[in-house]
Scaffold this motif. Structure first.
Motif, short mmCIF file in Angstrom:
data_model
loop_
_atom_site.label_atom_id
_atom_site.label_comp_id
_atom_site.label_asym_id
_atom_site.label_seq_id
_atom_site.Cartn_x
_atom_site.Cartn_y
_atom_site.Cartn_z
N MET A 1 0.89 -1.31 0.11
CA MET A 1 -0.01 0.07 0.01
C MET A 1 0.87 1.26 -0.03
O MET A 1 0.48 2.16 -0.71
CB MET A 1 -1.06 0.10 1.26
CG MET A 1 -2.31 -0.99 1.15
SD MET A 1 -3.30 -0.77 2.17
CE MET A 1 -2.37 -1.51 3.80
N THR A 2 2.07 1.13 0.88
CA THR A 2 2.85 2.34 0.91
C THR A 2 3.53 2.84 -0.69
O THR A 2 3.45 3.94 -1.01
CB THR A 2 3.94 1.93 1.80
OG1 THR A 2 3.43 1.91 3.02
CG2 THR A 2 4.92 3.38 2.00
N THR B 1 4.31 5.48 -5.46
CA THR B 1 4.85 5.50 -6.88
C THR B 1 3.81 5.49 -7.98
O THR B 1 4.00 6.25 -8.98
CB THR B 1 5.47 4.09 -7.20
OG1 THR B 1 4.74 3.15 -6.83
CG2 THR B 1 6.72 3.99 -6.38
N ILE B 2 2.52 5.18 -7.63
CA ILE B 2 1.31 5.19 -8.87
C ILE B 2 0.22 5.60 -8.19
O ILE B 2 -0.86 5.62 -8.69
CB ILE B 2 1.34 3.84 -9.35
CG1 ILE B 2 0.79 2.57 -8.17
CG2 ILE B 2 2.46 3.42 -10.07
CD1 ILE B 2 0.53 1.53 -9.06
N ASN B 3 0.09 6.50 -7.03
CA ASN B 3 -1.22 6.95 -6.57
C ASN B 3 -1.96 7.94 -7.56
O ASN B 3 -1.31 9.07 -8.02
CB ASN B 3 -0.94 7.76 -5.28
CG ASN B 3 -2.27 8.41 -4.76
OD1 ASN B 3 -3.16 7.72 -4.84
ND2 ASN B 3 -2.06 9.67 -4.66
N ALA B 4 -3.09 7.38 -8.10
CA ALA B 4 -3.71 8.38 -8.90
C ALA B 4 -5.19 7.63 -9.11
O ALA B 4 -5.32 6.45 -8.63
CB ALA B 4 -3.14 8.31 -10.30
N VAL C 1 -8.50 5.60 -10.60
CA VAL C 1 -8.17 4.56 -11.72
C VAL C 1 -9.49 4.79 -12.68
O VAL C 1 -10.39 5.33 -12.40
CB VAL C 1 -8.65 3.36 -10.80
CG1 VAL C 1 -7.46 2.86 -10.14
CG2 VAL C 1 -9.72 3.33 -9.90
N HIS C 2 -9.44 4.27 -13.97
CA HIS C 2 -10.29 4.30 -14.84
C HIS C 2 -10.63 5.40 -15.37
O HIS C 2 -11.74 5.90 -16.09
CB HIS C 2 -11.84 3.53 -14.36
CG HIS C 2 -11.59 2.31 -13.71
ND1 HIS C 2 -12.09 1.83 -12.49
CD2 HIS C 2 -10.69 1.06 -14.23
CE1 HIS C 2 -11.62 0.45 -12.42
NE2 HIS C 2 -11.18 0.00 -13.38
N ARG C 3 -9.80 6.38 -15.22
CA ARG C 3 -10.13 7.72 -15.71
C ARG C 3 -8.80 8.45 -16.40
O ARG C 3 -8.99 8.88 -17.55
CB ARG C 3 -10.38 8.83 -14.67
CG ARG C 3 -11.75 8.46 -14.20
CD ARG C 3 -12.00 8.94 -12.56
NE ARG C 3 -13.29 8.93 -12.00
CZ ARG C 3 -13.68 7.77 -11.41
NH1 ARG C 3 -12.89 6.49 -11.40
NH2 ARG C 3 -14.87 7.37 -10.81
N GLY C 4 -7.79 8.64 -15.75
CA GLY C 4 -6.64 9.51 -16.24
C GLY C 4 -6.07 8.59 -17.58
O GLY C 4 -6.05 7.48 -17.58
N VAL C 5 -5.20 9.46 -18.52
CA VAL C 5 -4.59 8.84 -19.65
C VAL C 5 -3.06 8.82 -19.46
O VAL C 5 -2.47 8.21 -20.29
CB VAL C 5 -4.83 9.34 -20.98
CG1 VAL C 5 -6.45 9.17 -21.31
CG2 VAL C 5 -4.62 10.79 -20.95
N TYR C 6 -2.54 9.36 -18.27
CA TYR C 6 -1.24 9.55 -17.95
C TYR C 6 -0.79 8.16 -17.26
O TYR C 6 -1.59 7.44 -17.01
CB TYR C 6 -0.84 10.72 -17.08
CG TYR C 6 -1.75 10.87 -15.86
CD1 TYR C 6 -3.14 11.50 -15.94
CD2 TYR C 6 -1.43 10.24 -14.86
CE1 TYR C 6 -4.01 11.67 -14.96
CE2 TYR C 6 -2.62 10.33 -13.46
CZ TYR C 6 -3.77 11.33 -13.52
OH TYR C 6 -4.45 11.27 -12.53
N GLU C 7 0.42 8.30 -17.39
CA GLU C 7 1.35 6.91 -17.07
C GLU C 7 0.87 6.37 -15.92
O GLU C 7 0.62 4.95 -15.55
CB GLU C 7 2.76 7.11 -16.88
CG GLU C 7 3.67 5.73 -16.74
CD GLU C 7 5.16 6.22 -16.77
OE1 GLU C 7 5.57 7.19 -17.45
OE2 GLU C 7 5.93 5.60 -15.91
N ILE C 8 0.88 7.00 -14.65
CA ILE C 8 0.48 6.46 -13.33
C ILE C 8 -0.98 6.14 -13.00
O ILE C 8 -1.00 5.31 -12.44
CB ILE C 8 1.14 7.39 -11.99
CG1 ILE C 8 0.33 8.80 -12.08
CG2 ILE C 8 2.46 7.50 -11.86
CD1 ILE C 8 0.48 9.58 -11.10
N ALA C 9 -1.73 7.10 -13.76
CA ALA C 9 -3.17 6.61 -13.71
C ALA C 9 -3.35 5.23 -14.39
O ALA C 9 -4.22 4.70 -13.86
CB ALA C 9 -3.99 7.58 -14.42
N GLU C 10 -2.73 4.83 -15.45
CA GLU C 10 -2.79 3.61 -16.11
C GLU C 10 -2.16 2.50 -15.42
O GLU C 10 -2.77 1.43 -15.19
CB GLU C 10 -2.16 3.68 -17.52
CG GLU C 10 -2.75 2.64 -18.57
CD GLU C 10 -1.85 2.93 -19.73
OE1 GLU C 10 -1.66 3.91 -20.32
OE2 GLU C 10 -1.44 1.73 -20.31
N ALA C 11 -1.19 2.91 -14.65
CA ALA C 11 -0.43 1.72 -13.78
C ALA C 11 -1.29 1.49 -12.64
O ALA C 11 -1.48 0.30 -12.16
CB ALA C 11 0.79 2.33 -13.35
#
Lengths: 418, 166
Positions: A50-51, A56-59, A61-71
């Protein structure tokens, strides 16, 4: 040559070392955590997962098109598949729904399936073992829809009494039952009951909250139609639960909660719900918690669910023997007598000592048990008690914990001896 | 860490072993009020006889519970008998104060008239907790405060029902 495969075993001391909280020394001494039926402790890998997500990838979900949102989205969907694998779900990508906890999952079934399928003349069949989470939602719906609620009674040792099952099943549309009692540890014959319920034309909704963390689950073998469980009882974080349901049933059911994420389209005139599983996942899901639960399932599978069950059977057998030998008739242990017919849950009643007082004395020795009705008041009434003190075991408990429990019980008996 | 002796004083265990005023009263005329502790499942029943001078003439306690809730109920029953409602409320305020639950007024009406306020202040000044002091140690075990106050909350509810009925 024997064809019997030896069950894997694991080193409890090594397991215990993976749990930061279990390293604590409380005011009463080193902690003996015997309340995993309420909530389990978390291994470092779950906390780290969780940490790492947050770092590293907090964004969303199912919305953004940027790298971390996809991750983040990929991590969430990977968790869905993994959870599905863990319980033998045939189509995890559509049938595994994330909720807040098992309570919300069961409410979803009652509200969404029950709300559109139950009415006057229908029957919902429950068992007297149920937790309030599998009782109250049906009562709430009954007040609106006016169906009948029936109960499968219990034998003297708190097992389901199936003598009149055919009569009880007559006219039933859904059987909602627990796989394992959180009070007595009673294991119910889920596959057998499901076959008989299906033969009578009823669906089966399984409260798997106490069973999924402690033994291998194969939904296909069980044959049930819905299954609900919570993450926090299986090494995962709080705030995440699962509902599994058959795709055809979920497809036909109306959405439960409305909001963002669960729609295909919204206009000034109304909305069109999204496809599964989004239809039942309104709002931002608990992404970090879902990722934590994924790590928890990996941890459990690394130990082996069959090995976990074996460990708990042997620890429960040890406890039943040790406590009975030491306290005799002074101590009542509710539920089935044999360790193989129950989970690692012991509801204790010490003659002349209220469970609240008993638990208070145990706390002086950092023995953590739970006093109370365990959210199963109808069951307590059947058992003829207002409350019990409950000790429950998991992968990190060993005979030292049982011995500490026994010693503290002896002190309580001494302190309150009149 | 507070020890068991801080919680389980001898007088508490005495009331637990030999509870005073256990039983029932014919209802009516007595009021019968149930109290529940939803956390632990304890249930208590308070039977109250209140006469037309607003005095508690008789009280009985039923139900089951832990040593703290049962001894608190037992001591309460002994302490409120033959007291007026105003005195009982003052005692309840004092007891709850000892449990770190401070309530300026237990009456549901926000405003007391001057005369009532005066009577309340006088009653507060005259409160003697007596044996109930033994329960002071409960404060060190915050989870158990609800056990100690269960009977008192049920008593207040009973008084409300009795005064509404009259």
């Amino acid at each position: 040559m024997s064809t019997v495969q030896a069950t894997r075993t694991f080193d409890v001391a090594k397991v215990k070392a993976d749990f930061p909280l279990l390293q604590r020394v409380l005011e009463g001494g080193p902690i003996h955590y015997l309340d995993s039926a309420a909530s389990s402790q978390k291994p470092q890998v779950v906390i780290d997962a969780m940490t790492t997500y947050y770092e590293t990838i907090n964004a969303n979900v199912h919305r953004g098109v940027y790298e971390i949102a996809e991750a983040a989205t990929n991590a969430l969907e990977a968790s869905r598949i993994r959870l599905g694998q863990f319980i033998g779900a045939p189509s995890p990508e559509t049938e595994v729904l994330f909720s807040k906890n098992a309570t919300e999952s069961l409410n979803l079934v009652a509200r969404s399936w029950g709300g559109s399928n139950l009415g006057p003349g229908d029957v919902v069949l429950l068992t007297q073992l149920e937790h309030h989470a599998n009782i109250v939602p049906w009562f709430q719906l009954q007040a609106e829809k006016g169906f009948e609620i029936r109960w499968i009674p219990l034998t003297a040792d708190a097992q389901l009494d199936l003598t009149n099952l055919d009569v009880l099943l007559d006219g039933v549309k859904i059987l909602a039952l627990t796989a394992m009692s959180n009070v007595t540890g009673t294991l119910t014959p889920v596959a057998e009951l499901t076959a008989r319920a299906h033969a009578a034309g009823a669906l089966v909704c399984l409260d798997a909250c106490q069973s999924v963390p402690h033994q291998a689950t194969d939904l296909v073998a069980l044959g049930v139609d819905f299954a609900a469980f919570s993450g926090h009882k299986m090494l995962g974080p709080t705030g995440v639960g699962v509902l599994w349901g058959r795709e055809a049933l979920l497809e036909a059911m109306p959405p439960f909660l409305g909001g963002g994420g669960m729609i295909l389209n919204v206009t000034l005139d109304g909305f069109v719900p999204a496809d599964l599983p989004a239809k039942f996942e309104a709002g931002t899901p608990p992404v970090a918690e879902i990722i934590g639960l994924h790590a928890a399932v990996d941890y459990l599978d690394a130990l082996g669910m069959d090995a976990i069950r074996e460990h708990e059977i042997s620890l429960t057998a040890y406890a039943l023997h040790a406590l009975t030998e030491r306290f005799g008739e002074q101590l009542t242990i509710h539920g089935p007598a044999g360790a193989h017919s129950r989970g690692g849950v012991l509801s204790l009643a010490m003659e002349g000592i209220h469970p609240h007082d008993l638990s208070q004395v145990l706390d002086q020795h950092a023995v953590c048990v739970r006093p109370g009705h365990h959210c199963a008041k109808p069951l307590m009434k059947v058992l003829g008690v207002g409350a019990t003190a409950r000790a429950s075991f998991y992968i990190y408990n060993d005979t030292d914990d049982v011995d500490a429990l026994a010693d503290a019980l002896a002190e309580a008996a001494d302190f309150f001896s009149f | 860490m507070p020890g068991l002796e801080d919680l389980y004083r001898e007088i508490i265990l005495d009331h637990y072993r030999s509870p005073r005023n256990r039983g029932e009263l014919a209802s009516p005329p007595a009021t019968r009020t149930e109290g529940f502790n939803p956390l632990c499942g304890d249930e208590i029943v308070v039977y109250l006889d209140i006469d037309d001078t607003n005095t508690v003439t008789d009280i009985r306690i039923g139900g089951t519970g832990c040593s703290i809730s049962q001894s608190s109920a037992s001591m309460m029953s002994a302490a409120v008998r033959d007291k007026t409602i105003v005195e009982v409320k003052a005692l309840t305020r004092a007891f709850k104060g000892m449990m770190s639950l401070h309530e300026s007024s237990l009456d549901t009406e926000a405003e007391l008239d001057a005369e009532a306020a005066e009577a309340e202040a006088q009653a507060d000044a005259g409160v003697k907790l007596g044996d109930l002091e033994a329960l002071r140690g409960v404060v060190k075990f915050p989870v158990r405060i609800k056990c100690a106050t269960l009977a008192w909350n049920t008593l207040l509810q009973g008084i409300e029902e009795a005064t509404e009925a009259s």
